[in-house]
Design a protein around this motif. Sequence first.
Motif, PDB file in Angstrom:
ATOM      1  N   TRP A 128      68.010  84.789  57.004  1.00 20.05           N
ATOM      2  CA  TRP A 128      68.831  86.665  56.666  1.00 20.05           C
ATOM      3  C   TRP A 128      70.626  86.043  57.201  1.00 20.05           C
ATOM      4  N   ARG A 143      67.896  88.523  45.414  1.00 19.51           N
ATOM      5  CA  ARG A 143      66.942  88.108  46.792  1.00 19.51           C
ATOM      6  C   ARG A 143      65.361  88.126  46.874  1.00 19.51           C
ATOM      7  N   ASN A 144      64.574  86.202  46.135  1.00 10.27           N
ATOM      8  CA  ASN A 144      63.611  85.869  46.301  1.00 10.27           C
ATOM      9  C   ASN A 144      63.156  85.769  47.653  1.00 10.27           C
ATOM     10  N   ASP A 145      61.923  85.784  47.906  1.00 12.65           N
ATOM     11  CA  ASP A 145      61.597  85.196  48.790  1.00 12.65           C
ATOM     12  C   ASP A 145      59.969  85.291  48.250  1.00 12.65           C
ATOM     13  N   THR A 193      72.902  86.371  53.792  1.00 13.85           N
ATOM     14  CA  THR A 193      72.391  87.253  53.046  1.00 13.85           C
ATOM     15  C   THR A 193      72.407  88.308  53.293  1.00 13.85           C
ATOM     16  N   ILE A 213      65.273  92.962  46.308  1.00 10.89           N
ATOM     17  CA  ILE A 213      64.164  91.854  47.256  1.00 10.89           C
ATOM     18  C   ILE A 213      63.054  92.563  47.080  1.00 10.89           C
ATOM     19  N   ASP A 250      70.133  84.580  46.656  1.00  8.09           N
ATOM     20  CA  ASP A 250      69.020  83.973  47.403  1.00  8.09           C
ATOM     21  C   ASP A 250      67.830  84.024  47.095  1.00  8.09           C
ATOM     22  N   ASN A 251      67.007  82.333  47.529  1.00  9.99           N
ATOM     23  CA  ASN A 251      65.695  82.354  47.244  1.00  9.99           C
ATOM     24  C   ASN A 251      65.327  81.756  48.538  1.00  9.99           C
ATOM     25  N   GLN A 252      64.109  81.871  48.436  1.00  9.90           N
ATOM     26  CA  GLN A 252      63.541  81.518  49.836  1.00  9.90           C
ATOM     27  C   GLN A 252      62.571  81.146  49.639  1.00  9.90           C
ATOM     28  N   LEU A 278      72.979  91.551  43.867  1.00  7.71           N
ATOM     29  CA  LEU A 278      72.060  91.495  44.728  1.00  7.71           C
ATOM     30  C   LEU A 278      70.779  90.765  44.717  1.00  7.71           C
ATOM     31  N   SER A 284      71.097  96.159  43.492  1.00 12.26           N
ATOM     32  CA  SER A 284      69.963  94.612  44.422  1.00 12.26           C
ATOM     33  C   SER A 284      68.576  94.601  44.067  1.00 12.26           C
ATOM     34  N   HIS A 293      75.439  87.520  44.127  1.00 11.94           N
ATOM     35  CA  HIS A 293      74.449  86.329  44.879  1.00 11.94           C
ATOM     36  C   HIS A 293      72.936  86.904  44.953  1.00 11.94           C
TER      37      HIS A 293
END
Lengths: 482, 246, 470
Positions: C57, C276-278, C60, C250, C305-307, C274, C248, C303
Amino acid sequence: MDNEENSLLDHITQGEYKYGFVTDIEMETAPKGLNEDIIRFISSKKKEPEFLLEMRLTAYREWLKMSEPRWAHLRYKPVDYQDIHYYAAPKKKQELQRLDEVDPELLQTFEKLGISLEEQKRLTGVAVDAVFDSVSVKTTFSETLEKLGIIFCSFSEAVQKHPDLVREYMGSVVPSNDNFFAALNTAVFSDGSFCYIPRGVRCPIELSTYFRINAARTGQFERTLIIADEGSYVSYMEGCTAPMRDENQLHAAVVEIIALKDAEVKYSTVQNWYPGDKEGRGGIYNFVTKRGMCRGSHSRISWTQVETGSAVTWKYPSVILLGDHSVGEFYSVAVTNHHQQADTGTKMIHIGSHTKSTIISKGISAGRSNNSYRGLVKIIKRAQNARNFSQCDSLLLGDQCGAHTFPYINVENKSAIVEHEATTSKISDDQLFYCQQRGISTENAIGLIVNGYAKEVLRHLPMEFAVEAQKLLSISLEGSVG
Amino acid sequence: MLIIKDLNVSIQDKKIISGLNLEVKAGEVHAIMGPNGTGKSTLAWAIAGNEAYTITGGSITYRGRDLKELSPEERASEGIFLGFQYPVEIPGVSMTNFIRTAINEQRKYRGLQPIPAPEFLAKMEENKKLVGIDSKLTNRSVNEGFSGGEKKKNEIFQMAMLEPTLAILDETDSGLDIDALKVVANGVNKLRSKDNAIIVITHYQRLLEYIVPDFVHVLYKGRIVKSGGKELALELEEKGYEWLKN
Amino acid sequence: MEQIVKTMSLKEQLSDQFQRHRDIIGRNDTPLIAQAREQAFHRFMEQGFPSDHLERWRNTDLKRTLSLDYDQDIVAPALNTEVSNLLRCNIPHFDTFLVSLYNGWYISENGSWITRPDGIVIGSLAQAIKHFSTLVEESFARIGQATRNGLEALNNAFAQDGIFIYVPDHVSADQTIQIVSMVDHDRNLLLQNRNLIIMGKNSRLKLVHCDDSLNQQPSFTNTITEILLGEGAVIDHYKLQNINDNSSVISTTLFHQEANSQLSTHVTVLNGGLIRNDIYVDMEGENCTSDICGLYLVDKNQHVDNQVQVNHLKPYGTSNQLFKGIIDDHARAVFNGHVHVHRNAQKTNAYQSNKNILLTDKATVNTKPFLEIYADDVKCSHGATVGQLDQEALFYIRSRGISYDNARLLLMYAFAAEVINKITIEPLRLRMDDLVKKRLRGELSICDQCVLHCRTKENTVSFDIDMSKI
């Protein structure tokens, strides 16, 4: 893997460390443990000026507030920092002026290591500042260098003779509170090397130091400072071998390099500290902070390292590219075997415009070891037209080891071009068979292939070092498998 | 058609061309020769408008317009074509779409409607035959994975498709075998007319056997040191460039 | 509906809400689920929301998301509209079986539990607790055991509904199943749901999952999807994210692969405040393959964030990661691809590639392509690049008479096309293609005209460049 390969692998990975022996010399040693009194003791022993003592004490107070970094891909028993001697010096009879005044036993030690000062002096034309358990014993070739205005001496001597330079530059690249180990080093550093190349001077010879750890339970805290003034050039070599010990020994060195406008510094390392035995007992903890700053425009700093030793390595030789058009380079071969662990790489911080960095890292893992590349490429907003190319390859020998790559790439400027490539592979059976079919033994074939694999890095080493490095690679890996 | 007066060109503060003069009239073929590193390609880039090359003095006018004021695409739409010495690979962009886009943008610049599909396809077929490339190549991404010879043929193919009034061919002949050379020459000769002009940049006299120039210029240290007819090329072939240096 | 008191931090608010309403939240639970929920709640209270001290993290920052107050429904909300309005998709020739999550709650014209003629069971998670309690219990137990971050624990504590799909052994879905997650609310909304997709032996499924928002109201989605692939199962999974700039998401997706299964997952991020893909892929059997692709086009202050973490646990696995992004304005893109080859996962092939184009000096890229390898007979490689459009190519195109803007567009599109072309459902690929073009031309940076639910009639966009031929 078939049986033959297995036994071969065993043979190779069980090769014992070839440089293990202990020299018996009377020591003058500080009691174990660390506190402000010990620091004052070290400082007074070395007759240091006030500013340096202050710096040590500040660093010590910072260090007390810090904790050991835990983010690296490393597992080791915690270090008891109160169970270490922070000062040990060979008892000096008198100031040494000639080689034959040096303790013969010491000279013998160097000879066993194959780096006899006399040989060095007579045959290779390399000036050697040999560091033997923390205190510089002898500096050679200083007269030649003096004529050019080059200062190359022990750190302690520089403190006495050139306090202004030390005061100006020490801590300017690695501040005392930079990290846990750097703070510790700043507080208790024993000795090390100092080098200043004046404006416009090209140092005509490779400068070199050899480091050894000798006394039992003696921490080694070297401090190296290299300043290349405008338009100067120097190639600096550092090499290490250490004798066998059962207890883990801590090595927390700091190397700082400053390159002013148009200056170039090449720093080469062959690191072969004692890696522990094949069961993973003993061996050096090598927690080193090495950093260069390209302060002036068109300056260049290049790190080349061959890392074969130490039980645990934590080391990231880095370059801060402050000057416009400055260049940073990092070439590394890291070999781990048995239970060795290495977490090593570099940081390239692009600040100036048109800055360029190159990273070539070759990791070779064998036995039950773990070998990680960890690197950062950072391009800040104002760094126009920055370029980076990174290549990080790993080679696995055997199925009990690990090879890891942890690159961090942070870019804030659109004109940057950053490329990172990495591969992981093993020596293919086809390659081995091809060599065997031509009559080359598996063991030699592996040596051959590994050396070929590392060639891109080895060619950046000075000639004298390249030979030693190749030998080391073969010794560390002869037989490590396919 | 093309008038270059006292041209000075620099790249990153390094002066490559200094005080070059050249006039090319409609219907003419000019050959520019000279040793490596004398500024031949730089001249081509400067005419085509590569922003890395700065015009520090003099002027280039094309059909009365100062080229300095035009972007590379405007120059192209004005009818200037540069055959690159090293054609650029553009992954992901198909040849067919690339050329069609180029034709339509140039037509738009000239106030014309987009080319009708059947006409475009017919033209493609015709020109593929002319330069001897097949659909396998035109279905690929621009220059991606092309051999050296294919890239050069592709430049001529694009030239034939775009029908420029001034074609500059920057060492299009280098690295080509004799058959490919003939293809290149055919393409160029087809373009040759009383309304068009061609500038051929080359090292060797070889190409000029197939594309016979009206004028030959020798470029040395960023300026034209000698001009003559087609016989000058032969003379150069015989004596080399050394005799010019005096 | 629960009006949350403003003076508390979000964590305190959630704690308060959970404690006061745990009976309602757990009204459908089996004892095992109730227990998992309780434990998860305590873990969330210990861990809290992830901070940038956590390695995964560090790039992010959730501060802005967490600074807002949110409502959270603990029972299904009333619909503001006809169900049929939510179940529309105007992609031409795109024949799908549509189900919707309205503010996180399951909505379908066919009721909350159906068995299709091809044998596939589709329904709400709430229903699944009744019909397939063991499967749901296992899911809550798995997430409960994971200690990656507090958000997963939070989801395990609160999630009551979501999509449940069960594909029996040897069944191939004869229709693509499409999930539309719709956020439509006039106050800030926090929603947490759990989707569970179970695929039997040798089954096949195509699944398209779209995240949309209907207005500009901020929302915070914390969702977990678990997809279990039985032996030899094959899934084609697509995720399209196009939500408003104030929201956002997640999104945690966990794939578990048994032997010989094939996974293809494809995420396209078009818009979002925002995102975020986990994505976790665990190859638990031999000879699995997985293709994990992503395309992100971000601008303004967005923003993304690809994890991605691929765990090769068994031999003969192949994984392929391809993530590409174009970052404009002040936007930031983060990528962390982690390939972990475990000791006995010999003969693994793992590839990973992340390529970024930065369009401004205010935009930022943080990329970390990690490899962690403990087996020797493997082929692994990764690459990451950050750069701008190729200047040489730009000049070449312009020298043929193509305008600067179009040349730029052409190159950006060509850059993105590599990922788009991996979409195997043709109507979807054409639509994505079209959306990406619009996005690159700046025609699609607001989401009030939501992608798959455009109220307005679709206009055909005529390009100066006919990019469909590329």
